[in-house]
Write a protein that holds these residues in place. Sequence first.
Motif, PDB file in Angstrom:
ATOM      1  N   ALA A 140       4.543   9.425  -0.950  1.00  0.00           N
ATOM      2  CA  ALA A 140       3.352   9.928  -0.871  1.00  0.00           C
ATOM      3  C   ALA A 140       2.908  11.232  -0.156  1.00  0.00           C
ATOM      4  CB  ALA A 140       2.096   9.046  -0.856  1.00  0.00           C
ATOM      5  N   GLU A 141       3.299  10.980   1.232  1.00  0.00           N
ATOM      6  CA  GLU A 141       2.996  11.960   2.298  1.00  0.00           C
ATOM      7  C   GLU A 141       3.704  13.369   1.941  1.00  0.00           C
ATOM      8  OE1 GLU A 141       4.604   9.051   3.180  1.00  0.00           O
ATOM      9  OE2 GLU A 141       2.538   7.999   3.181  1.00  0.00           O
ATOM     10  N   LEU A 142       4.887  13.284   1.627  1.00  0.00           N
ATOM     11  CA  LEU A 142       5.611  14.448   1.413  1.00  0.00           C
ATOM     12  C   LEU A 142       5.117  15.100   0.018  1.00  0.00           C
ATOM     13  CD1 LEU A 142       7.822  16.423   2.164  1.00  0.00           C
ATOM     14  CD2 LEU A 142       9.434  14.887   1.051  1.00  0.00           C
ATOM     15  N   TYR A 143       5.066  14.108  -0.852  1.00  0.00           N
ATOM     16  CA  TYR A 143       4.494  14.668  -2.352  1.00  0.00           C
ATOM     17  C   TYR A 143       3.157  15.337  -2.175  1.00  0.00           C
ATOM     18  CZ  TYR A 143       2.689  14.940  -6.938  1.00  0.00           C
ATOM     19  OH  TYR A 143       2.139  15.138  -8.364  1.00  0.00           O
ATOM     20  N   GLU A 144       2.262  14.830  -1.317  1.00  0.00           N
ATOM     21  CA  GLU A 144       0.842  15.625  -0.874  1.00  0.00           C
ATOM     22  C   GLU A 144       1.126  16.871   0.161  1.00  0.00           C
ATOM     23  OE1 GLU A 144      -1.041  12.069   0.580  1.00  0.00           O
ATOM     24  OE2 GLU A 144      -1.155  11.171  -1.537  1.00  0.00           O
ATOM     25  N   ARG A 145       1.977  16.848   0.523  1.00  0.00           N
ATOM     26  CA  ARG A 145       2.251  18.099   1.372  1.00  0.00           C
ATOM     27  C   ARG A 145       2.740  19.013   0.673  1.00  0.00           C
ATOM     28  NH1 ARG A 145       6.278  16.836   5.712  1.00  0.00           N
ATOM     29  NH2 ARG A 145       5.095  15.061   5.800  1.00  0.00           N
ATOM     30  N   GLN A 146       3.661  18.887  -0.237  1.00  0.00           N
ATOM     31  CA  GLN A 146       4.344  19.865  -1.241  1.00  0.00           C
ATOM     32  C   GLN A 146       3.239  20.334  -2.225  1.00  0.00           C
ATOM     33  OE1 GLN A 146       7.965  18.545  -2.800  1.00  0.00           O
ATOM     34  NE2 GLN A 146       9.140  18.828  -1.032  1.00  0.00           N
ATOM     35  N   ASP A 182       5.588  13.184 -11.065  1.00  0.00           N
ATOM     36  CA  ASP A 182       4.292  13.251 -10.739  1.00  0.00           C
ATOM     37  C   ASP A 182       3.660  11.727 -10.977  1.00  0.00           C
ATOM     38  OD1 ASP A 182       4.034  15.979 -10.114  1.00  0.00           O
ATOM     39  OD2 ASP A 182       4.189  16.645 -12.097  1.00  0.00           O
ATOM     40  N   THR A 183       4.239  10.812 -11.145  1.00  0.00           N
ATOM     41  CA  THR A 183       3.533   9.641 -11.446  1.00  0.00           C
ATOM     42  C   THR A 183       3.574   8.701  -9.990  1.00  0.00           C
ATOM     43  OG1 THR A 183       4.403   9.666 -13.602  1.00  0.00           O
ATOM     44  CG2 THR A 183       3.726   7.355 -12.763  1.00  0.00           C
ATOM     45  N   PRO A 184       2.850   8.466  -9.609  1.00  0.00           N
ATOM     46  CA  PRO A 184       2.588   7.516  -8.590  1.00  0.00           C
ATOM     47  C   PRO A 184       2.796   5.927  -8.810  1.00  0.00           C
ATOM     48  CG  PRO A 184       0.352   8.000  -8.867  1.00  0.00           C
ATOM     49  CD  PRO A 184       1.160   8.632 -10.168  1.00  0.00           C
ATOM     50  N   GLY A 196       0.880  -1.216   0.097  1.00  0.00           N
ATOM     51  CA  GLY A 196      -0.053   0.005  -0.010  1.00  0.00           C
ATOM     52  C   GLY A 196       0.611   1.305  -0.069  1.00  0.00           C
ATOM     53  N   SER A 197       2.167   1.232   0.269  1.00  0.00           N
ATOM     54  CA  SER A 197       2.987   2.234   0.254  1.00  0.00           C
ATOM     55  C   SER A 197       2.884   2.919  -1.352  1.00  0.00           C
ATOM     56  CB  SER A 197       4.380   1.948   0.487  1.00  0.00           C
ATOM     57  OG  SER A 197       4.523   1.635   1.856  1.00  0.00           O
ATOM     58  N   VAL A 198       2.957   4.215  -1.140  1.00  0.00           N
ATOM     59  CA  VAL A 198       2.956   4.971  -2.501  1.00  0.00           C
ATOM     60  C   VAL A 198       4.291   5.877  -2.626  1.00  0.00           C
ATOM     61  CG1 VAL A 198       1.849   6.447  -4.109  1.00  0.00           C
ATOM     62  CG2 VAL A 198       0.707   4.737  -2.830  1.00  0.00           C
ATOM     63  N   ILE A 199       4.996   5.881  -3.717  1.00  0.00           N
ATOM     64  CA  ILE A 199       6.085   6.574  -4.203  1.00  0.00           C
ATOM     65  C   ILE A 199       5.873   7.398  -5.092  1.00  0.00           C
ATOM     66  CG2 ILE A 199       8.484   6.571  -4.515  1.00  0.00           C
ATOM     67  CD1 ILE A 199       8.615   3.524  -3.045  1.00  0.00           C
ATOM     68  N   TYR A 200       6.162   8.633  -5.359  1.00  0.00           N
ATOM     69  CA  TYR A 200       6.264   9.389  -6.546  1.00  0.00           C
ATOM     70  C   TYR A 200       7.266   9.585  -7.133  1.00  0.00           C
ATOM     71  CZ  TYR A 200       1.283  10.821  -5.749  1.00  0.00           C
ATOM     72  OH  TYR A 200       0.006  10.724  -5.786  1.00  0.00           O
ATOM     73  N   ILE A 201       7.359   9.240  -8.579  1.00  0.00           N
ATOM     74  CA  ILE A 201       8.452   9.450  -9.335  1.00  0.00           C
ATOM     75  C   ILE A 201       7.874  10.568 -10.067  1.00  0.00           C
ATOM     76  CG2 ILE A 201      10.117   8.445 -11.073  1.00  0.00           C
ATOM     77  CD1 ILE A 201       9.916   6.926  -8.298  1.00  0.00           C
TER      78      ILE A 201
END
Length: 98
Positions: free
Chosen positions: A90-96, A17-19, A10-15
């Motif tokens: 994902a948490e950092l991407y969404e915060r930014q 803008d691509t999850p 379930g972890s999400v990593i953004y590359i």
Amino acid sequence: MALILGVSTGSVIYIGDTPVEVTEAVPNSSSMGLAVHGGGKFVISDKESTEILPKVFFSVGRSRNQGRGGEKIIPRVVIEAPREVVVLRAELYERQNA
């Protein structure tokens, strides 16, 4: 240099803008499932790197403790990408991008 992250299913990593979602991460396993938004599904391993996006390679990382004492090992993903490619949890991407 590679980026190594501890992950769970379930972890999400953004590359950029691509999850990229970890669809299966099992402790003590040498393989892991990934799904790239709009790009397909992959099974990665600790044997070789897999290119899941242009110039972005994923593989399963090994812990320094692997094979010692029988404890569960946190699944790790190894990401190799050019320096100009932004890689964020994902948490950092969404915060930014809020």
